[in-house]
Design a protein around this motif. Structure first.
Motif, PDB file in Angstrom:
ATOM      1  N   ALA A   1       0.812  -1.219   0.000  1.00 50.96           N
ATOM      2  CA  ALA A   1       0.000   0.000   0.000  1.00 50.96           C
ATOM      3  C   ALA A   1       0.844   1.267   0.000  1.00 50.96           C
ATOM      4  O   ALA A   1       0.295   2.369   0.148  1.00 50.96           O
ATOM      5  CB  ALA A   1      -0.922   0.007   1.222  1.00 50.96           C
TER       6      ALA A   1
ATOM      7  N   THR B   1      -6.313  -2.665  -5.988  1.00 49.57           N
ATOM      8  CA  THR B   1      -7.280  -3.682  -5.538  1.00 49.57           C
ATOM      9  C   THR B   1      -7.314  -3.795  -4.016  1.00 49.57           C
ATOM     10  O   THR B   1      -8.206  -4.436  -3.461  1.00 49.57           O
ATOM     11  CB  THR B   1      -6.933  -5.064  -6.128  1.00 49.57           C
ATOM     12  OG1 THR B   1      -5.633  -5.467  -5.660  1.00 49.57           O
ATOM     13  CG2 THR B   1      -6.952  -5.033  -7.642  1.00 49.57           C
ATOM     14  N   LEU B   2      -6.349  -3.176  -3.338  1.00 44.37           N
ATOM     15  CA  LEU B   2      -6.284  -3.262  -1.878  1.00 44.37           C
ATOM     16  C   LEU B   2      -7.419  -2.470  -1.244  1.00 44.37           C
ATOM     17  O   LEU B   2      -7.863  -1.447  -1.771  1.00 44.37           O
ATOM     18  CB  LEU B   2      -4.946  -2.712  -1.368  1.00 44.37           C
ATOM     19  CG  LEU B   2      -3.675  -3.407  -1.876  1.00 44.37           C
ATOM     20  CD1 LEU B   2      -2.451  -2.632  -1.393  1.00 44.37           C
ATOM     21  CD2 LEU B   2      -3.627  -4.847  -1.411  1.00 44.37           C
ATOM     22  N   ALA B   3      -7.858  -2.939  -0.091  1.00 45.37           N
ATOM     23  CA  ALA B   3      -8.923  -2.231   0.627  1.00 45.37           C
ATOM     24  C   ALA B   3      -8.459  -0.841   1.051  1.00 45.37           C
ATOM     25  O   ALA B   3      -9.260   0.098   1.104  1.00 45.37           O
ATOM     26  CB  ALA B   3      -9.350  -3.039   1.851  1.00 45.37           C
ATOM     27  N   ASP B   4      -7.157  -0.705   1.365  1.00 45.58           N
ATOM     28  CA  ASP B   4      -6.619   0.587   1.782  1.00 45.58           C
ATOM     29  C   ASP B   4      -5.795   1.233   0.670  1.00 45.58           C
ATOM     30  O   ASP B   4      -4.797   1.911   0.939  1.00 45.58           O
ATOM     31  CB  ASP B   4      -5.772   0.431   3.044  1.00 45.58           C
ATOM     32  CG  ASP B   4      -4.638  -0.581   2.867  1.00 45.58           C
ATOM     33  OD1 ASP B   4      -4.672  -1.351   1.880  1.00 45.58           O
ATOM     34  OD2 ASP B   4      -3.713  -0.599   3.706  1.00 45.58           O
TER      35      ASP B   4
ATOM     36  N   SER C   1      -5.698   6.888  -2.095  1.00 45.11           N
ATOM     37  CA  SER C   1      -6.509   7.683  -3.021  1.00 45.11           C
ATOM     38  C   SER C   1      -5.644   8.538  -3.928  1.00 45.11           C
ATOM     39  O   SER C   1      -5.997   8.782  -5.083  1.00 45.11           O
ATOM     40  CB  SER C   1      -7.491   8.565  -2.241  1.00 45.11           C
ATOM     41  OG  SER C   1      -6.801   9.424  -1.355  1.00 45.11           O
TER      42      SER C   1
ATOM     43  N   THR D   1     -16.220   7.366  -2.352  1.00 43.08           N
ATOM     44  CA  THR D   1     -15.709   7.418  -0.977  1.00 43.08           C
ATOM     45  C   THR D   1     -15.454   8.852  -0.499  1.00 43.08           C
ATOM     46  O   THR D   1     -15.497   9.125   0.692  1.00 43.08           O
ATOM     47  CB  THR D   1     -14.398   6.617  -0.855  1.00 43.08           C
ATOM     48  OG1 THR D   1     -13.453   7.112  -1.819  1.00 43.08           O
ATOM     49  CG2 THR D   1     -14.654   5.137  -1.143  1.00 43.08           C
TER      50      THR D   1
END
Length: 607
Positions: free
Chosen positions: A241, A268-271, A274, A303
């Protein structure tokens, strides 16, 4: 040299009142702050019994004696009198004898003030050797080596500087290294310094993602994209990340196919960061992959719907897709900022800029809907005084579409010039108007007049060269481009334009290759330069190599002219169906592209 004590007692009596004041002030400083130098009264002969009675009892013992005390007084007096060499020697001798970091630092400072870089370096090195655990010693040494351009010695003090930094702050220090070395013009040397300095943190047990990322950044700046990609890959393996890892991969996308895979994996990571998604969306837009760009921006707004800057970017992308309705919808929350402004609420700079961009995009929406009067209203909101060159350039383009050529030119010529560069921007904008109208001769005249006024401006010369090419004034074009190269030897555009022109005409192909190779050296992976090199390969009969290069260029930037070239080479190989499909795709993006239209006409292809 006279005995220090005799010299010290005699010197202040012959000094000026100002010098004596400085002496007393310095003595106070020594006594108050020490450098481990609080004076021991027992070691100094008092001048009177009253002075002895008045002297306060020392709070702590010190290794300072009278000789050292007066040596420092003399050193400071000599520094104030402009005798930097003597002051430097006195401070350095005292520092070595006392093993004092503050005295070493003062010796370095005296040398630096006298612009004696080598002497400053000698003192800093002595400081590092005497006090290897001093972070300041390594920091001063590194800065002096950097100022002297001694890159071959820089890695060691930088490595020590990192080692002496508390572990939690080490990633931050490592991340600042490219900025620290920004003044070095040899980017490969700078990259090697960073690689050597961070070596312990790029292997177990100290291995950290930030060290790999900063190495990748330095090799990217050095234009070694292969090394940059390898280091980016390792950074993201350690920290999937890591924002810097994703941003580096985006920067590498034009030249390294694997880089986009790394970006997509991170997103593709949740975190997923941005900032990386936004940068990726912008890169997709630059590469004319507008549908994918809009998808990424939509994800961001789900988001963070309050991000007006993201909404502005989305609206611009949607306008490229000719989707005025969705663009208008995206801009509504941004235009709502107008109400806050009307209520005397001060917008910050970012919000004010977003609102201005929303006005401009709203004008473009009105243009697409063939509502010129409404478009002008939006432009007036963006620039009510009609004095901003960028906005009035759009106003002029709007007038051109209405056939008001003279009025459009008058708008640009009437703009105020608050600095010389404004006149250049106005000339470039007017020339662009003439280019849009395909009035190449008028554009050439505007630029020639501007070049007469602003001689040796490489941007104007380059623009005039491009107009000379349109008018088939090829000798003028070559002369102007060579002038640009003379003025700005790192102008990749000039090397590319001249090399492509020679290749396209089948002239001096060896020189054309040299020019294009130089352009690629200056800007590795640039799709337009890669396209030029592919076209050169085609002109020299190396069609397989041409296809490989042109496919690479088109993948990085699906531009209509690149498509025209790639399609022509495919057609020559008997792959007419693939060429037709490619041209059809490019035609949908840019139906007015001259190179594409010319290619279709020559091959008598109707799509």
């Amino acid at each position: 040299m006279p005995a220090l004590s005799d010299h010290a007692l005699r010197f202040p009596l012959t000094a000026s009142p100002l010098t004596r004041m400085r002496t007393l002030a310095f003595a106070s400083l020594i006594c108050a702050h020490g450098i481990s130098l609080a004076a021991d009264p027992a070691s100094i002969t008092p001048t009177s019994a009253a002075a002895e009675a008045a002297a306060p009892a020392p709070k702590s013992s010190s290794n300072m004696d009278g000789q050292l005390f007066y040596q420092l007084l003399i050193a400071e007096l000599q520094a104030n009198a402009g005798e930097a060499g003597t002051a430097y020697q006195l401070y350095l001798e005292a520092a070595k004898r006392q093993q004092s970091g503050q005295l070493y630092q003062r010796a370095v400072e005296v040398a630096l003030q006298a612009r004696a870089g080598e002497q400053a370096l000698t003192a800093a090195k002595a400081w590092r050797q005497a006090l290897p655990q001093s972070r300041e010693a390594s920091e001063f040494t590194a800065q002096i080596l950097l100022a002297l351009g001694r890159t071959n010695e820089l890695a060691a003090p930088l490595r020590t500087l990192i080692q002496l930094t508390p572990t939690p702050q080490q990633p931050q220090v490592i991340s600042t290294l490219p900025r620290t070395l920004a003044r070095l013009t040899d980017r490969k040397a700078a990259a090697q310094v960073i690689e050597d300095a961070t070596q312990p943190w790029r292997q177990p047990p100290l291995e950290m993602a930030e060290a790999w990322a900063v190495t990748a950044e330095s090799w990217l700046q050095a234009k070694d994209n292969t090394k940059a990609l390898s280091a980016t890959r390792k950074a993201l393996a350690l920290n999937p990340a890591l924002p810097n890892g994703g941003l580096l991969a985006i920067d590498l996308m034009p030249s390294q196919a694997e880089a986009e895979t790394l970006v997509k994996k991170q997103l593709t990571l949740a975190d997923a960061p941005s900032v990386v998604r936004l940068a990726y969306a912008r890169r997709l837009a630059v590469n004319q992959r507008f549908v994918e760009s809009a998808e990424q921006l939509d994800i961001l707004l789900k988001t963070s719907p309050e991000q007006t800057g993201t909404r502005v970017t989305l609206a611009a992308v949607l306008l490229e897709l000719r989707d005025a309705n969705r663009a208008e919808l995206a801009l509504q929350p941004v235009l709502a900022l107008e109400k806050r402004q009307a209520n005397a609420t001060q917008l910050d700079a970012s919000a004010a800029n977003d609102l201005e961009q929303a006005y401009l995009l709203s004008a473009q929406i009105a243009e697409q809907r063939k509502q010129p009067a409404l478009a002008e209203q939006w432009l007036d909101k963006a620039d009510p005084k009609r004095e901003k060159i960028a906005i009035q350039t759009q106003h002029a383009h709007l007038l051109i579409k209405q056939g008001k050529v003279d009025q459009a030119r008058a708008v640009l010529r009437g703009l105020p010039e608050t600095e010389p560069r404004d006149a250049i921007l106005k000339a470039q904008a007017e020339a662009q108007l003439m280019r849009d109208l395909r009035k190449w001769d008028e554009a050439y005249k505007v630029l020639a007049q501007a070049n007469a006024r602003f001689t040796d401006d490489s941007d104007l010369l380059y623009d005039q060269a491009m107009m000379a090419e349109k008018l088939n004034k090829l000798e003028d074009m070559e002369r102007l481009l060579r002038k640009v190269i003379e003025l700005t030897p790192d102008s990749a555009n000039a090397y590319n334009a001249l090399g492509y022109s020679l290749a396209d005409r089948g002239l001096r192909l060896v020189e054309a290759r040299e020019l294009l190779t130089k352009a690629l050296t200056l800007r590795p992976g640039d799709p337009f330069i890669t396209d030029s090199m592919g076209w050169l390969e085609y002109r020299t009969g190396r069609t397989n190599e041409a296809v490989e290069l042109l496919r690479e260029a088109y993948q990085a930037r699906p531009d209509a002219e690149i498509a025209a070239h790639l399609g022509e080479v495919l057609w020559s190989q008997g792959k007419q169906a693939e060429a037709r499909q490619l041209w059809q795709e490019a035609l949908g993006r840019d139906a007015d592209n001259d190179a594409l239209k010319d290619t279709l006409a020559r091959f008598k292809v109707s799509l």
